[in-house]
Design an enzyme around this catalytic site. Structure first.
Site, PDB file in Angstrom:
ATOM      1  N   ARG A  93      42.884  38.031  40.028  1.00 36.44           N
ATOM      2  CA  ARG A  93      42.143  38.304  40.642  1.00 36.44           C
ATOM      3  C   ARG A  93      41.175  37.477  39.462  1.00 36.44           C
ATOM      4  NH1 ARG A  93      40.117  34.890  44.809  1.00 36.44           N
ATOM      5  NH2 ARG A  93      38.456  34.322  44.680  1.00 36.44           N
ATOM      6  N   CYS A 117      44.245  40.408  45.232  1.00 36.09           N
ATOM      7  CA  CYS A 117      44.910  41.780  46.724  1.00 36.09           C
ATOM      8  C   CYS A 117      44.620  40.533  47.598  1.00 36.09           C
ATOM      9  CB  CYS A 117      44.106  42.712  46.655  1.00 36.09           C
ATOM     10  SG  CYS A 117      45.235  43.830  45.606  1.00 36.09           S
ATOM     11  N   ARG A 122      39.407  34.392  50.014  1.00 32.12           N
ATOM     12  CA  ARG A 122      39.091  34.941  48.994  1.00 32.12           C
ATOM     13  C   ARG A 122      38.656  33.513  48.000  1.00 32.12           C
ATOM     14  NH1 ARG A 122      41.088  39.718  45.644  1.00 32.12           N
ATOM     15  NH2 ARG A 122      38.521  40.277  45.212  1.00 32.12           N
ATOM     16  N   ILE A 124      36.891  29.910  45.568  1.00 28.89           N
ATOM     17  CA  ILE A 124      36.771  30.251  44.723  1.00 28.89           C
ATOM     18  C   ILE A 124      34.781  28.658  44.821  1.00 28.89           C
ATOM     19  CG2 ILE A 124      37.559  31.077  43.279  1.00 28.89           C
ATOM     20  CD1 ILE A 124      38.534  28.758  42.287  1.00 28.89           C
ATOM     21  N   ASP A 305      34.829  48.625  48.559  1.00 26.10           N
ATOM     22  CA  ASP A 305      36.149  48.631  47.891  1.00 26.10           C
ATOM     23  C   ASP A 305      35.869  50.561  48.563  1.00 26.10           C
ATOM     24  OD1 ASP A 305      36.555  46.272  46.307  1.00 26.10           O
ATOM     25  OD2 ASP A 305      35.482  46.833  45.012  1.00 26.10           O
TER      26      ASP A 305
HETATM   27  N1  EPU Z   1      32.900  34.038  47.949  1.00 29.24           N
HETATM   28  C1  EPU Z   1      32.861  33.185  48.212  1.00 29.24           C
HETATM   29  N2  EPU Z   1      33.314  32.010  47.732  1.00 29.24           N
HETATM   30  C2  EPU Z   1      33.282  32.310  46.337  1.00 29.24           C
HETATM   31  C3  EPU Z   1      33.181  33.707  45.715  1.00 29.24           C
HETATM   32  C4  EPU Z   1      33.103  34.623  46.476  1.00 29.24           C
HETATM   33  O1  EPU Z   1      32.591  32.590  49.416  1.00 29.24           O
HETATM   34  O2  EPU Z   1      33.287  31.111  45.377  1.00 29.24           O
HETATM   35  C5  EPU Z   1      33.053  35.217  48.910  1.00 29.24           C
HETATM   36  C6  EPU Z   1      34.215  36.333  48.461  1.00 29.24           C
HETATM   37  O3  EPU Z   1      34.824  35.217  49.345  1.00 29.24           O
HETATM   38  C7  EPU Z   1      33.235  37.327  49.404  1.00 29.24           C
HETATM   39  C8  EPU Z   1      32.187  37.424  49.513  1.00 29.24           C
HETATM   40  O4  EPU Z   1      31.906  36.130  48.433  1.00 29.24           O
HETATM   41  O5  EPU Z   1      33.410  37.671  50.923  1.00 29.24           O
HETATM   42  C9  EPU Z   1      31.394  38.341  47.502  1.00 29.24           C
HETATM   43  O6  EPU Z   1      32.671  38.061  46.771  1.00 29.24           O
HETATM   44  P1  EPU Z   1      32.349  38.271  45.309  1.00 29.24           P
HETATM   45  O7  EPU Z   1      32.230  36.999  44.541  1.00 29.24           O
HETATM   46  O8  EPU Z   1      31.197  38.850  45.149  1.00 29.24           O
HETATM   47  O9  EPU Z   1      33.780  39.354  44.889  1.00 29.24           O
HETATM   48  P2  EPU Z   1      34.535  39.162  43.919  1.00 29.24           P
HETATM   49  O10 EPU Z   1      34.283  38.616  42.486  1.00 29.24           O
HETATM   50  O11 EPU Z   1      36.010  38.480  44.015  1.00 29.24           O
HETATM   51  C10 EPU Z   1      35.195  41.586  42.379  1.00 29.24           C
HETATM   52  C11 EPU Z   1      36.130  42.767  42.727  1.00 29.24           C
HETATM   53  C12 EPU Z   1      36.778  43.043  44.180  1.00 29.24           C
HETATM   54  C13 EPU Z   1      34.860  43.550  44.954  1.00 29.24           C
HETATM   55  C14 EPU Z   1      34.221  42.499  45.170  1.00 29.24           C
HETATM   56  C15 EPU Z   1      33.165  42.785  45.588  1.00 29.24           C
HETATM   57  C16 EPU Z   1      36.965  41.815  40.662  1.00 29.24           C
HETATM   58  C17 EPU Z   1      38.123  41.738  39.879  1.00 29.24           C
HETATM   59  N3  EPU Z   1      36.935  41.756  41.885  1.00 29.24           N
HETATM   60  O12 EPU Z   1      35.419  40.430  43.309  1.00 29.24           O
HETATM   61  O13 EPU Z   1      36.371  44.248  43.960  1.00 29.24           O
HETATM   62  O14 EPU Z   1      35.305  43.885  45.917  1.00 29.24           O
HETATM   63  O15 EPU Z   1      34.029  41.776  44.010  1.00 29.24           O
HETATM   64  O16 EPU Z   1      32.274  43.342  45.155  1.00 29.24           O
HETATM   65  O17 EPU Z   1      35.820  41.876  39.470  1.00 29.24           O
HETATM   66  C18 EPU Z   1      38.504  45.669  43.927  1.00 29.24           C
HETATM   67  O18 EPU Z   1      38.540  46.239  42.791  1.00 29.24           O
HETATM   68  O19 EPU Z   1      39.518  46.621  44.874  1.00 29.24           O
HETATM   69  C19 EPU Z   1      38.269  44.860  44.153  1.00 29.24           C
HETATM   70  C20 EPU Z   1      39.054  43.664  45.362  1.00 29.24           C
END
Ligand code: EPU
Length: 419
Positions: A93, A117, A122, A124, A305
């Protein structure tokens, strides 16, 4: 031959588990280091497969690094811009942080769609829409993305909802450009704060106006710095949940407890017996536990998490507990696997209903994602009899040296090559 984890459960755990540096902070700080255009030393980097994938991506960009024990030195003085289309970009990711970092350095980047995962949708879109607002032109060709700055614009971005990745990516893309960007409704996760602290140490001008708002005054900088990565609050929280179940004087050391308040509060409410000393927490056997209801939500509330490991704890409590998954609505592939061990868990939309106490028995089960894998390990350690867990590669992504760590405190666990 696929490796499988063999666990003989039912043993109490005694001794000390030492926590490593944060996966999610390290995965952001590696691309952030490129902005320093110098030699950066990161201390406390966890030796997990996601970090090794990020290092392979650095090699594509002609960035030199040395990773000795937990110290990573990154020399980006000879960096070149290359399309990032390799399998490790598609697998993890955090590869999306190279969008912000390379845009910042070269004004353009070509990259494969990031992986991660399988925990539901997910997208962007927050990243893409926000970048477009700062003047980035985006072309999407199947799963290949091309970004280039077409103009510089001072702007305010209000994220539709909080996103760790989009907040960090926008910071990376904006920190070095001659513009003024305001980011509103940012993610306040401690890992985001680490990136801000790191870049400010490098010479960036990123100021927090209030809890949810940042101002970035873009400027060029280059600095040789050393930075300490925070403890992994999710690794720590996972072992705390294990301690709540099987701890018989089990200490989690260097636990990063400052960032685990929501879990500690919940464990107290459940009635779990623990003692805190400095940054260590010791778990003792708890005979009577109370059911609970909790929702996962952005920091400082309960982290998504830890939802999956928490399902195991709930399964041992007499009565019905409820967990509402507020971040990833489909983060629930672990449920069918936990039920194979004897748990009684149902889910409707984002509501997870756990009825206990369940008498867990070992079985053959599969991890489909990192934290789900952690939940299966905990459940297999609680269960009587032997379990075989497939999908170990997911667990290696985020838990360093977990077989040794668990063996050291008395778990009967081994990695089997030829099952
Ligand atoms: N979302 C959107 N659009 C986007 C970005 C996010 O709809 O462009 C949604 C996601 O689908 C989700 C929410 O917003 O429902 C939050 O997503 P976020 O962007 O905060 O997640 P992330 O940055 O992709 C990181 C961690 C994850 C952790 C989440 C939430 C990393 C590499 N990953 O993911 O970690 O669950 O923040 O805290 O930093 C893990 O460590 O197992 C893991 C999945």
């Amino acid at each position: 031959m696929e490796k499988k984890l063999k666990i003989k459960g039912g043993k109490l755990l005694t001794g000390t588990i030492d926590i490593d540096g944060s996966k999610n902070a390290a995965l952001a700080l590696i691309p952030a280091s490129l902005l320093a255009k110098n030699v950066v030393t990161l201390n406390n980097v966890p030796r997990i497969s996601d970090v090794f994938d990020m290092l392979d991506i650095l090699s594509i960009l002609n960035v030199k690094y040395q990773f000795i024990n937990n110290t990573l030195t990154i020399d980006s003085t000879s960096i070149i811009n290359k399309p990032l289309l390799s399998d490790n970009v598609k697998k993890i990711r955090a590869s999306y942080y190279f969008i912000g970092a390379l845009l910042s350095l070269f004004n353009e980047v070509t990259i494969a769609y990031p992986g991660g995962c399988k925990i539901g949708e997910r997208p962007i879109d927050f990243h893409l829409n926000a970048l477009a607002k700062t003047g980035v032109e985006i072309n999407i060709d199947n799963d290949k993305l091309h970004f280039s700055y077409s103009y510089i614009s001072n702007t305010t971005i209000v994220f539709p909802s909080t996103s760790v990745g989009a907040t960090i990516n926008l910071i990376l893309a904006s920190a070095k450009r001659e513009n003024l960007i305001v980011l509103d409704n940012i993610s306040c996760e401690p890992e985001v704060m680490q990136v801000i602290d790191f870049l400010n140490m490098c010479g960036a001008k990123i100021k927090k106006i209030d809890e949810k708002t940042l101002i970035i005054i873009g400027n060029d900088f280059s600095k040789n710095i050393e930075f300490n990565i925070m403890q992994d609050r999710i690794e720590s929280g996972t072992y705390c949940i294990l301690g709540a179940l099987l701890g018989n004087k089990l200490t989690i050391k260097n636990a990063g407890l400052r960032h685990l308040q929501s879990l500690l509060l919940l464990l107290s409410q459940i009635g779990i017996i623990y003692k805190i000393e400095n940054d260590s927490i010791t778990f003792y056997q708890t005979k009577r536990k109370k059911t609970f209801t909790i929702s996962t939500a952005p920091y400082p509330l309960f982290p998504t998490d830890l939802q999956q490991p928490l399902c195991v704890l709930a399964s041992t409590i007499p009565g019905i507990s409820y967990i509402y998954e507020g971040i990833y609505l489909d983060r629930k592939k672990h449920i069918q696997e936990l039920n194979k061990l004897g748990c009684n868990i149902k889910s409707f939309n984002n509501k997870i209903i756990i009825e206990g106490p369940s008498n867990l028995k070992g079985s053959e089960i599969t991890a489909y994602d990192l934290r789900g894998g952690a939940a299966l390990i905990i459940a297999a350690l609680v269960a009587s009899g032997t379990s075989l867990i497939s999908g170990v590669n997911y667990i290696n992504r985020g838990y360093s040296d977990f077989v040794n760590k668990l063996e050291k405190v008395g778990a009967c666990i081994s990695m089997e090559e030829n099952q």
